[in-house]
Structure formats: C-alpha cells, structure tokens
Design an enzyme around this catalytic site. Structure first.
Site, PDB file in Angstrom:
ATOM      1  N   ASN A  78      26.198  34.011 -44.553  1.00 17.30           N
ATOM      2  CA  ASN A  78      27.144  33.857 -45.589  1.00 17.30           C
ATOM      3  C   ASN A  78      28.216  32.771 -45.008  1.00 17.30           C
ATOM      4  O   ASN A  78      28.299  31.646 -44.606  1.00 17.30           O
ATOM      5  CB  ASN A  78      27.916  35.244 -45.435  1.00 17.30           C
ATOM      6  CG  ASN A  78      29.848  35.385 -46.338  1.00 17.30           C
ATOM      7  OD1 ASN A  78      29.550  33.944 -47.023  1.00 17.30           O
ATOM      8  ND2 ASN A  78      29.594  36.608 -47.102  1.00 17.30           N
ATOM      9  N   ASP A 177      28.075  29.353 -47.567  1.00 12.99           N
ATOM     10  CA  ASP A 177      27.371  31.046 -48.144  1.00 12.99           C
ATOM     11  C   ASP A 177      26.008  30.467 -48.493  1.00 12.99           C
ATOM     12  O   ASP A 177      26.237  30.333 -49.924  1.00 12.99           O
ATOM     13  CB  ASP A 177      27.911  31.382 -48.689  1.00 12.99           C
ATOM     14  CG  ASP A 177      27.935  33.342 -49.606  1.00 12.99           C
ATOM     15  OD1 ASP A 177      26.394  32.985 -49.160  1.00 12.99           O
ATOM     16  OD2 ASP A 177      28.206  33.820 -49.884  1.00 12.99           O
ATOM     17  N   GLU A 390      32.606  22.761 -44.616  1.00 14.64           N
ATOM     18  CA  GLU A 390      32.957  23.925 -45.161  1.00 14.64           C
ATOM     19  C   GLU A 390      32.411  24.812 -43.124  1.00 14.64           C
ATOM     20  O   GLU A 390      31.488  24.980 -42.968  1.00 14.64           O
ATOM     21  CB  GLU A 390      32.091  24.783 -45.803  1.00 14.64           C
ATOM     22  CG  GLU A 390      32.208  26.803 -45.651  1.00 14.64           C
ATOM     23  CD  GLU A 390      31.673  27.474 -46.485  1.00 14.64           C
ATOM     24  OE1 GLU A 390      32.243  27.131 -48.124  1.00 14.64           O
ATOM     25  OE2 GLU A 390      32.032  29.085 -46.268  1.00 14.64           O
ATOM     26  N   HIS A 392      34.141  27.678 -42.098  1.00 12.30           N
ATOM     27  CA  HIS A 392      33.810  29.163 -42.157  1.00 12.30           C
ATOM     28  C   HIS A 392      33.916  29.715 -40.781  1.00 12.30           C
ATOM     29  O   HIS A 392      35.467  30.604 -40.743  1.00 12.30           O
ATOM     30  CB  HIS A 392      32.842  29.909 -43.127  1.00 12.30           C
ATOM     31  CG  HIS A 392      33.944  31.202 -44.273  1.00 12.30           C
ATOM     32  ND1 HIS A 392      33.360  31.436 -45.556  1.00 12.30           N
ATOM     33  CD2 HIS A 392      34.737  31.541 -43.719  1.00 12.30           C
ATOM     34  CE1 HIS A 392      34.583  32.268 -45.643  1.00 12.30           C
ATOM     35  NE2 HIS A 392      34.960  32.869 -44.786  1.00 12.30           N
ATOM     36  N   GLU A 433      36.790  27.002 -47.558  1.00 12.34           N
ATOM     37  CA  GLU A 433      36.713  27.901 -46.645  1.00 12.34           C
ATOM     38  C   GLU A 433      36.776  27.457 -45.147  1.00 12.34           C
ATOM     39  O   GLU A 433      36.064  27.689 -44.496  1.00 12.34           O
ATOM     40  CB  GLU A 433      35.390  29.195 -47.260  1.00 12.34           C
ATOM     41  CG  GLU A 433      35.793  29.797 -47.724  1.00 12.34           C
ATOM     42  CD  GLU A 433      37.069  30.566 -47.706  1.00 12.34           C
ATOM     43  OE1 GLU A 433      37.383  30.807 -46.523  1.00 12.34           O
ATOM     44  OE2 GLU A 433      37.553  31.881 -48.091  1.00 12.34           O
ATOM     45  N   GLU A 503      37.538  30.223 -57.227  1.00 12.21           N
ATOM     46  CA  GLU A 503      36.239  31.090 -57.759  1.00 12.21           C
ATOM     47  C   GLU A 503      37.097  32.016 -58.278  1.00 12.21           C
ATOM     48  O   GLU A 503      38.172  32.732 -57.547  1.00 12.21           O
ATOM     49  CB  GLU A 503      35.882  31.214 -56.490  1.00 12.21           C
ATOM     50  CG  GLU A 503      35.301  29.976 -56.011  1.00 12.21           C
ATOM     51  CD  GLU A 503      34.842  30.732 -54.162  1.00 12.21           C
ATOM     52  OE1 GLU A 503      33.985  31.489 -53.999  1.00 12.21           O
ATOM     53  OE2 GLU A 503      34.558  28.947 -53.590  1.00 12.21           O
ATOM     54  N   TYR A 504      36.528  32.711 -59.056  1.00 10.57           N
ATOM     55  CA  TYR A 504      36.501  33.838 -59.527  1.00 10.57           C
ATOM     56  C   TYR A 504      35.755  35.195 -60.334  1.00 10.57           C
ATOM     57  O   TYR A 504      34.492  34.235 -60.797  1.00 10.57           O
ATOM     58  CB  TYR A 504      38.240  34.502 -60.276  1.00 10.57           C
ATOM     59  CG  TYR A 504      37.672  33.934 -61.973  1.00 10.57           C
ATOM     60  CD1 TYR A 504      37.439  32.252 -62.819  1.00 10.57           C
ATOM     61  CD2 TYR A 504      37.607  34.653 -62.803  1.00 10.57           C
ATOM     62  CE1 TYR A 504      36.672  32.335 -63.156  1.00 10.57           C
ATOM     63  CE2 TYR A 504      37.053  34.536 -64.274  1.00 10.57           C
ATOM     64  CZ  TYR A 504      36.975  32.935 -64.363  1.00 10.57           C
ATOM     65  OH  TYR A 504      36.324  32.962 -65.914  1.00 10.57           O
ATOM     66  N   HIS A 506      33.434  37.395 -59.353  1.00  7.72           N
ATOM     67  CA  HIS A 506      32.229  37.372 -58.156  1.00  7.72           C
ATOM     68  C   HIS A 506      30.819  38.613 -59.696  1.00  7.72           C
ATOM     69  O   HIS A 506      31.269  39.174 -60.129  1.00  7.72           O
ATOM     70  CB  HIS A 506      32.352  37.413 -57.165  1.00  7.72           C
ATOM     71  CG  HIS A 506      31.588  37.859 -56.708  1.00  7.72           C
ATOM     72  ND1 HIS A 506      30.472  38.689 -55.553  1.00  7.72           N
ATOM     73  CD2 HIS A 506      31.264  36.845 -55.094  1.00  7.72           C
ATOM     74  CE1 HIS A 506      29.569  38.159 -55.168  1.00  7.72           C
ATOM     75  NE2 HIS A 506      30.483  37.168 -54.873  1.00  7.72           N
ATOM     76  N   PHE A 585      23.738  38.805 -50.245  1.00 10.91           N
ATOM     77  CA  PHE A 585      24.898  38.715 -50.955  1.00 10.91           C
ATOM     78  C   PHE A 585      24.248  37.141 -51.751  1.00 10.91           C
ATOM     79  O   PHE A 585      25.337  36.347 -52.137  1.00 10.91           O
ATOM     80  CB  PHE A 585      26.480  38.653 -49.551  1.00 10.91           C
ATOM     81  CG  PHE A 585      27.109  38.405 -50.219  1.00 10.91           C
ATOM     82  CD1 PHE A 585      28.014  39.326 -50.893  1.00 10.91           C
ATOM     83  CD2 PHE A 585      28.432  37.148 -50.150  1.00 10.91           C
ATOM     84  CE1 PHE A 585      29.156  39.062 -51.195  1.00 10.91           C
ATOM     85  CE2 PHE A 585      29.585  37.456 -50.227  1.00 10.91           C
ATOM     86  CZ  PHE A 585      30.039  38.064 -50.679  1.00 10.91           C
TER      87      PHE A 585
HETATM   88  C1  IPT Z   1      33.603  32.484 -51.343  1.00 13.40           C
HETATM   89  C2  IPT Z   1      33.132  31.621 -50.710  1.00 13.40           C
HETATM   90  O1  IPT Z   1      33.799  29.968 -51.279  1.00 13.40           O
HETATM   91  C3  IPT Z   1      32.254  31.233 -51.624  1.00 13.40           C
HETATM   92  O2  IPT Z   1      30.887  30.873 -51.395  1.00 13.40           O
HETATM   93  C4  IPT Z   1      31.509  32.851 -51.831  1.00 13.40           C
HETATM   94  O3  IPT Z   1      30.961  33.190 -50.253  1.00 13.40           O
HETATM   95  C5  IPT Z   1      31.675  33.367 -51.821  1.00 13.40           C
HETATM   96  O4  IPT Z   1      33.183  33.572 -51.685  1.00 13.40           O
HETATM   97  C6  IPT Z   1      31.434  34.953 -51.987  1.00 13.40           C
HETATM   98  O5  IPT Z   1      30.151  34.881 -52.763  1.00 13.40           O
HETATM   99  S1  IPT Z   1      35.002  32.774 -49.715  1.00 13.40           S
HETATM  100  C7  IPT Z   1      34.895  34.493 -49.734  1.00 13.40           C
HETATM  101  C8  IPT Z   1      35.602  35.340 -48.697  1.00 13.40           C
HETATM  102  C9  IPT Z   1      36.378  35.036 -50.306  1.00 13.40           C
END
Ligand code: IPT
Length: 974
Positions: A78, A177, A390, A392, A433, A503-504, A506, A585
């Site tokens: 990730n 990720d 990214e 991260h 990120e 992003e929302y 999941h 994941f």
């Molecule tokens: C967020 C990432 O932007 C995405 O690439 C992916 O990892 C997702 O989460 C989870 O699947 S980052 C997360 C720390 C909120």
C-alpha cells in the site's frame, strides 16, 4: 570499455535529474502515422544498473517484465516502501532490464526529423541508439520523446537499447497503493515529421461555440523559414481564420524570436452542440502547417468538445449546470499484463462504468494511458486528471525537499501539456497522498498560469482546513469523510469551495454499505456535489497455483464471472512470496479482476439512475435526474409485482420531462385493494436506441415504488404430528442435514476485519458458539426449547417455540443479547439442508446480493437463481450471497422436492454451499470446498457492511442493538 555516461551520472539517485535529451511534451498525437516498435525485443535482466549478465532472452513490448517470467515478480505494498532506503536513495540490488532491437529506418525518411517515443517505462529510462547515449526520462506514466535525427541513418539499420531501472529516487514519489512492476508498459514507436513541424497545438472550445486554436511551430534545422502559415478546418468544412491581430502583435513583439512560431486560429460555430458527459458531442478539427508555397508541412488532428467548466461560489459548473459527480477511481490495470492496457480494454472499462451510472473518473494516481482520455471524450466522462506523484511513505520530507521540486513541476506540467485538449478533463490534480509543501505550490503555480480554464485540486492541500482559501486546491476533495462531516461543513456557513470527495465508499470485498445514505445527503445538501468511489478494479493478478507464477498473456480466457479457472487464482499481496506486502488491500474495487461487476455496482446504478420514481398520496411522479438530456433516449416497461406471486407488465410511455424536472403519470394498473395486497411498481428502463456504450435494449435502471403495504397473515396452528426434537432439543427433520440453531456471527468481511469488529467477535467467541440446552418443554403438539450460549460478553438466551401448522412447522424464536454484546454480526437462525436443493426462488429484494445498508438497488420481486450463482466470489472469502428483505423462499431440487420458508417479517437470507467458518478459514476462493447441502441463514437482524476497511463504518441505524430480538418462520416440505 568506456564507461557509459548515462550510468556514470547515476540518474536513479538524482531527483534533480528528471530527464536529459528528452523533448518537450505536447498534444500533437503522432500515434497514427508511426512505425510501431511493439513486439518481441531482446532482453537481459541484470542485478543493478551498469551490470551485465550476458544472457539474452526475449520479452514482449509493451509489457511489465514482472508479468513475463524473467525472474522478478510483482510485489504489492500500500504505502510503505518495499525497502528501507531513505529518499532519494534506492537499494543496491536494483533489477534493471536492458531491451534491445534493431530497426530499419525507411530510406524516404532522409532529411526528416525522426523521433522515438517510449510510451511509459518504470521507473528510469535510459536510451542508447547505435551505442550513443541519447537520453534519460523519469515518470513511469508519461511518454518520453527523443530526437534521433542525428543518430540514425535513413535507409540503414539502427540498434535501439532501452535500459529500464526499477528502483530510483522516483520510486519515492511513485509510491501509490498498487502492485510494484517494472519495465516498458506502454507502446514504443518511431515517427517522422518535416523539419518544419507543429510543436504543439492548444485547443480552447467554449460552450457558446467560440473556438481558439493556438499553434506552436518549430523548425528542427534552425530558424523558421519565411512565409509559413497555419490553417484549420472543423469537420472538414468550417474553416478557421488565422488571427491577424495576434500575428501583428507577435511580429511587433521584441520577445518573439525566429525560433518559435506562434499562430492563433479562431472561429465561432453557430448552433454548436455542446459537450457534456451526457451528450459527448465531438467535432473533428484538422490543423495544417503550410510552407510559403502552400504545401503542407505537418498536420494535426483533434477532436473538439465545446464546453465550459467553472467554479461559482461553492458550485462546480459544467456548461453552467451544477452537475453531480458520480465518479470512480481508475488505475491502469489488467490481470494478465499488470498495467499494460489496450484501447479495447479501456473501452470495456468505460462501457461498464457507463452502464452502471458513473459519469466521472479520477485517474488514480497518475495520468492513465492516453487512449483513456480519447475514450472519455467519446463516451462522456468528467475526468480528474491526476499527476504521477505519491510520496506516501516519506510524504512530509519530500513535499518541501528542493531536490524534488523539478520532479513535481515536471510531472504536473507534462500531464497538462499532454491532456489539455480533452474536453473530458475538467479538473487537474497535483497527485495523491504526498502531504502538502512548497513543491505542490510550485506545480500549482505552473498550472494556474498555463491553463486558467480548469480548476485544480489536491486533497493534501485542502485536508487540514476545508475552509482555507489560500491553499493549492480549488475544490475540497477529502477522502473517506463521514457523511455527517460533509453535511456539517456545507451547513457551517464557512464553505467556500465545492466539496467533492476524491475517494469515498471503499469497495474492498463485500462493501459499499451506506452508499445510498451518502447520496441522500449529497442530493439534499447544497454545497455537496458527489465523489469518486474507491476504486474500479480489484487488482487480482491471475496466478498459476502450481508454480506461483503470473499466468501472463497465456491466461487469456482462464476466468469467467469473476472466478479464476481451476488451477488458477487471483493473487493479491503476499502471493508471490513477498515478505513485505499489504495482503488483500489491493482487492478493493467494484469489479472483479476480469471486470465482472460486483453486486455493489447495481446499488450504484440505481442511485445514479437517470429516471427515478416516487409515489406519495396517490401521486406517481417520474423524475428526470439528468442535467442535460430529456428521457427521449430511453424506453421503459411497467411491472407490477404482487405478494401473491403475480407479476404483470405493460409498456410505459415516458413523459417528456426536462432535465432535473418531474412529471406526474397514471399508475398503469388498478391499485391493490386489500391491505394484504403488498404490491410494488417497477419501471424497467432500457436504452431506446444504440448508445456508444450500450446497444438498444440495455437495462439502465429499475426504479421501484411500493403501492400497497402488506401484512402476512400468521399461519393457523393445526393439530398434527408433534414436532420432533432430539434429547438436545434440536429439531429433527428429514430435509435438514443440520438443525436450526442460533447464529450471531458472519465470516468477517474485509471491513469487519480491518475495522476491528471481527476481533471483538472472536474475543466474545461468537465464531464458535457453544450451545447448552437448558429446557425442553412439550405442550400439546408443540415444543419449547431453551438454550444458552456462553460468550465472552455474557450469556445469550435463545428460545424456540416449534408448533405444527398446516403442511409444516412454525418456529417462533427469540434471543436476548446482554448489553455487552452491543455490536454483533447477525441475530438469526442457521440450518443446513440435505444435498440436491440447487435452486432458490424467493420473494424479496434481488436478484443480486443485498444487505441492510446496501439495498437501494435491489428491487422487490419474485426471483430465482441457482444456489451456486447466489454466492459472490470475493477474492478473500467472506460473508457473501445475502439477500435483503426476503419474505419467503423455496429451495428445490430438479424433481421439485425441497422446502419452503415463510418469514414473519422481511429478513436477510442467504443460502450458500459454505458455512461461515469455511469462508473465514480460506484465504482464496479456490480453497473453498462446496458442501453438498445448503447452509441457510435467516436473520432477524444483520449488521450493515459499512466501509471500515478504509473510512467510516456503517451508520448506527444498521447496527444490532442488544436486548431481545424475535423472529418467526414457517418451514414446509411440499
Ligand atoms: C487512499 C489512497 O489514496 C488510495 O490509493 C488507496 O490506498 C486507498 O486509500 C485505500 O485503498 S490513502 C488512505 C490513507 C486513506
């Protein structure tokens, strides 16, 4: 041997070096008239840059080498880096691929400019031609071009050597990720132009028909020749005029030299058909560069969409309308090639998105293959185009590190230069990120100056204070924000920017609970405009089970309906022997790795439906939920579903209703009279003609309203043979292989595991309940059985009152949960049937899987499916196959023997071949061994799914409260 200067420079540990010898990015598409260099290349894997193994093999280009069995396998992490080196360094063990082939340079290219384009290479590309160092490039998701005119000889043959270094300073800003791959992942080609050529073309087309085309003209052999000019033609006939005022000012301008030619073309298209995601109208534009004698030196083709995008107040407007962004995050992904995708693959992705109601894509987390944007223009999507940044794992260090400054600006600016002419791109994104620092502001500054026509977003900039107007984000684009927080912000009086979640929801495993609640809030709260589901793909790589290798291209067709063929499985993190990985994941999409939609897609399709129904106080309304289209492109049919088993259909006349408006229509059937007459009215909406993404007759949505509420009459007890229970008080019945007992547990979903619920359930012992019978009382023909289940959270008392009724048994149950057990997975009954009952027919929600907090897209009806088809093969086995709101069902064998169950109230039901513990014990779908009988769950209460694997858990209304739960069901064996 002389040392190779490209190696001597050690560009893989120099973030300041973003490229050398590389030509500027531009938007002139040369793919069509090029010489393709795709195919089989000579290949050598060496352990580090500069090393040599002497062992040549062959490899396919394009294609990640990690998918081609050359000794370096994919690895999934990730955000943690797969190794410990600190930026900008990378490990000494650094797989490096040397690609070589010879090319015959056509003799007719003599005197022309000859350019090599490498579509994508990760993470550092070194180019040598005929032994000469030619260039360096970084950014694994954008093309690099090199001018070879001086190093190759037309009519002769040239040796191309492309060296690709896997790990570098750039890996630290490509820490997305996803799977780590390496190699050349997009096409390689050679093209030629006249020395005099179009360096770049920038198209601006407004919704009022104004079109402006800015051309840059260059000459490879020095100063521009006298007398060149450009012309443009739209759709072959409408001519664009060169803007002479622009020319005059340019001519007078001391800053303009003879080395960069600039020209501007203009026209206004009358009665223009504007571009929107609903109406993706495109016009063909041809731009020609002429020499003084009128002959054509260069041509460039563009597809133009006339549209405006702007932010007004806290609304993002497309062509003046506050559109909803029904988005999804998309990676370039393929289960056989890793991330090499063809235009057909991408079209298939977009067709699925379109059919399931998506109108927007975020190119997470890098510029996707260029064909993606062509397709988005054509099929109609709003795109957030994201730069390949990214960092991260080292986000904070890198965001302000001046050594990475050039890389940030390079990546963002080259994306903008490549993609600026696509009408689909409505927003630029600075990446993902990577914390927030001066490097972002530098990149933002470049974009704002270069392309003021589009807003810019960056989650990291807007994250700390949603009201801060000074940061480099025109949009508040949080990830996984709870619904309440979004609503609170919109109501706070402090909102200054549109709120669109980047992003929302999941989508990992069995997920996307509360999606409908998100949308109820979005649609009813000014200031909220939508978001992008995380994510489209489950990135499972097709793997051979026997040797653990990726199946690669040989795996074509070795999967169906989301399931890998026998001997294969969908690999996730850890399956290639990696010790550092993040497991499943990576399987967090709304489609399986073969693009089969997960049930959550139907939930989205209904939420995003262009047509909606409401029924209140006897008034039936048809709503047009689109922003730009009428309902003319749709056709429909009414279905009346009655509890007694009947369904009637009649063609529907869709009213002529404007976008965002509604019209009353007559209920097309006589209303049910008796209160028992529960009845549902469904509008099955299909495409009236062929759409680019759906042939005529494709189902678009199934809006449904309830016309009459029903009550189920309780079955009348009759004197019959007494219910038979054994000495433990367990029901004995010939159709049952295991008696009905209490169940409080489900095979943890990914949300349950990562959200911590599963651990609590295990602590309480809910996964292995021990039953103790405390009382068996016979009263007449009935029997009452009281059992206790000791759990880590106290004792659960469970009662079953079993009474013979006409044709079967009625079972009234209750379970009392102590206060400690304040969040269990389910409260209900589980039993197992004898083998052979292979078909489930039910009256309830369906036909696809649904759960209490994901049931808006499953209409009530009379459904029927093979038991094997009820189960959803999530990559990591987990609770699966549930159907919500079931009123009754029958499980039957081909000879029509079987059982029926009538439920006292609509319940969550599942019938599968797997016990919860079977599912929980398996890591991959192929490990599951189906049981001969069915495992049937009837739940008085079932916990919502939520999205706690990343983001909010389900809302409190979908949790199971402690206290007494009661439910009743009637079992019959016809
Ligand atoms: C967020 C990432 O932007 C995405 O690439 C992916 O990892 C997702 O989460 C989870 O699947 S980052 C997360 C720390 C909120």
């Amino acid at each position: 041997m002389r040392r190779d200067p490209l190696i001597a420079l050690r560009p893989w540990e120099s973030p300041e070096v973003t490229s050398w010898g590389r030509m500027p990015m531009n938007a002139v598409d040369r793919r069509n008239d090029a010489l393709s260099l795709d195919g089989s290349w000579h290949f050598q894997m060496v352990p580090a840059p500069g090393a040599s193994s002497g062992e040549w093999t062959r490899i396919e280009v394009p294609g990640a080498w990690t998918m081609q069995d050359v000794g370096d396998l994919p690895q999934y992490t990730n955000f943690r880096m797969p190794w410990g080196e600190f930026p900008p360094t990378s490990p000494t063990a650094n797989p490096t691929g040397v690609y070589e082939r010879s090319v015959d340079i056509p003799a007719e290219w003599a005197g022309r400019r000859i350019v090599l384009q490498v579509g994508a290479a990760e993470s550092v590309l070194l180019v040598h031609v005929n032994g000469h160092p030619v260039g360096i490039s970084k950014d694994s998701h954008l093309a690099a071009e090199f001018d070879l005119s001086d190093v190759v000889r037309p009519g002769g043959s040239a040796t191309l050597r492309l060296t690709v270094i896997k790990w570098s300073d750039a890996s630290h800003i490509e820490d997305q990720d996803q799977w780590w791959h390496a190699g050349i992942t997009r096409s390689v080609l050679l093209y030629t132009t006249d020395a005099l050529h179009l360096g770049d073309v920038t198209v601006r087309a407004r919704r009022d028909g104004r079109l402006r085309v800015d051309c840059q003209v260059r000459n490879a052999s020095g100063a521009l020749p006298e007398g060149w000019y450009v012309t443009g033609a739209l759709e072959g006939h409408q001519l664009l005029a060169q803007d002479t005022e622009f020319d005059r000012l340019n001519a007078e301008d001391m800053r303009v030299s003879d080395f960069l030619g600039e020209a501007r073309l203009r026209t206004t298209v009358r009665d223009v058909r504007p571009w929107t995601a609903e109406t993706p109208e495109l016009y063909e534009l041809t731009v020609r560069l002429h020499r003084a004698d009128g002959s054509v030196a260069d041509t460039s083709h563009h597809r133009v969409g006339f549209r405006d995008v702007e932010i007004r107040g806290r609304d993002l407007l497309v062509n003046g309308e506050r559109v909803f962004i029904r988005g999804v995050n998309r990676h370039d992904f393929h289960p056989l090639t890793g991330r090499t995708v063809t235009a057909e693959d991408m079209r298939a992705d977009l067709v699925v998105m379109k059919r399931f109601g998506f109108n927007a894509i975020r190119t997470a987390h890098y510029p996707n293959d260029p064909a993606l944007l062509d397709l988005a223009d054509e099929l109609g999507f709003y795109v957030v185009d994201e730069a390949n940044i990214e960092s991260h794992d080292h986000a904070h260090e890198i965001a302000d590190d001046p050594r990475y400054l050039a890389a940030f600006v390079d990546r963002v600016s080259r994306m903008v230069l490549r993609d600026k002419n696509h009408p689909s791109v409505i927003i630029w994104s600075l990446g993902n990120e990577s914390d927030y620092g001066a490097n972002h502001d530098a990149a933002a500054g470049w974009v704002r100056r270069h392309d003021p026509s589009r807003p810019l977003q960056y989650e990291g900039a807007a994250k700390l204070d949603w009201s801060d107007e000074t940061v480099a984000s025109d949009i508040v684009c949080p990830m996984y924000a709870p619904i309440e927080d979004c609503v609170a912000h919109a109501l706070s009086g402090k909102q200054t920017k549109p709120l669109i979640q980047c992003e929302y929801s999941h989508a990992m495993g069995n997920s996307n609970g509360t999606l409908a609640d998100h949308w109820a809030a979005i649609e009813s709260t000014p200031g909220l405009q939508g978001g992008f589901i995380w994510e489209f793909w489950d990135h499972g790589i097709l793997q051979r089970v026997n040797d653990g290798r990726p199946a690669g291209r040989a795996g074509v067709g070795l999967y169906d309906n989301g399931v890998a063929a026998p001997g294969h499985r969908w690999a996730y993190g850890g399956d290639f022997g990696e010790t550092i990985h993040d497991g499943a994941f990576i399987a967090d999409g709304v489609v399986f790795p073969d693009r089969t939609p997960k049930p959550a897609m139907y939930e989205h399709r209904e939420i995003a439906a262009p047509v909606r129904l409401t029924y209140a106080q006897g008034v039936l309304l048809v709503h047009n939920r689109q922003h730009f289209r009428t309902l003319e492109w749709l056709t429909a049919e009414w279905h009346l579903v009655r509890a007694d088993g009947g369904t009637e259909s009649t063609p529907a006349e869709l009213p002529d209703v404007l976008p965002c408006e509604s019209a009353a229509v007559h209920v097309p059937f006589p209303l049910p009279e008796s209160p028992e007459g529960e009845a549902w009215l469904t509008l099955r909406v299909t495409t009236a003609g062929d759409e680019a993404w759906a042939p005529r007759g494709t189902e678009v949505c199934l809006p449904q309203v309830r016309l009459g509420a029903g009550t189920t009459a309780a079955p009348v007890p009759v004197a019959g043979p007494p219910a038979e229970v054994d000495e433990e008080g367990l029901l004995v019945h010939p159709i049952l292989a295991a008696p009905p007992v209490l169940s409080l547990w489900r095979a943890p979903t990914d949300n349950d595991e990562i959200g911590g619920m599963a651990a609590r359930w295990r602590d309480w012992g809910l996964d292995a309940l021990v039953r103790k019978v405390v009382d068996v009382r016979r009263e007449g023909a009935g029997v009452t059985v009281v059992a206790e289940y000791a759990t880590g959270g106290g004792t659960v008392r469970h009662e079953q009152l079993i009474t013979p009724v006409a044709g079967g048994l009625r079972i009234e149950e209750s379970a009392e949960l102590p206060d400690t057990l304040d969040d269990v997975a389910r409260v209900g009954t589980v039993f197992e049937t004898v083998g052979g009952l292979d078909v489930l027919e039910w009256y309830g929600q369906g036909p696809w899987e649904s759960y209490p907090d994901r049931s808006a897209g499953a209409p009530v009806g009379h459904h029927s499916l093979a038991v094997d088809e009820l189960f959803t093969p999530y990559l990591r086995p987990q609770e699966s196959g549930g159907r919500h709101g079931v009123r009754r069902f029958a499980l039957s064998a081909p000879d029509a023997t079987g059982l029926t169950v009538e439920l006292g109230a609509p319940s969550q039901v599942s019938a599968t071949r797997h016990r919860a513990e079977d599912l929980a014990a398996a890591a991959h779908h192929d490990e599951l061994v189906p049981r001969p009988g069915c495992v049937v769950h009837l739940d008085a209460a079932h916990r919502g799914l939520g999205t706690a694997s990343c983001g909010p858990d389900t809302s409190s209304q979908y949790l199971i409260a402690p206290g007494i739960h009661r439910w009743t069901w009637t079992l019959r064996v016809p």
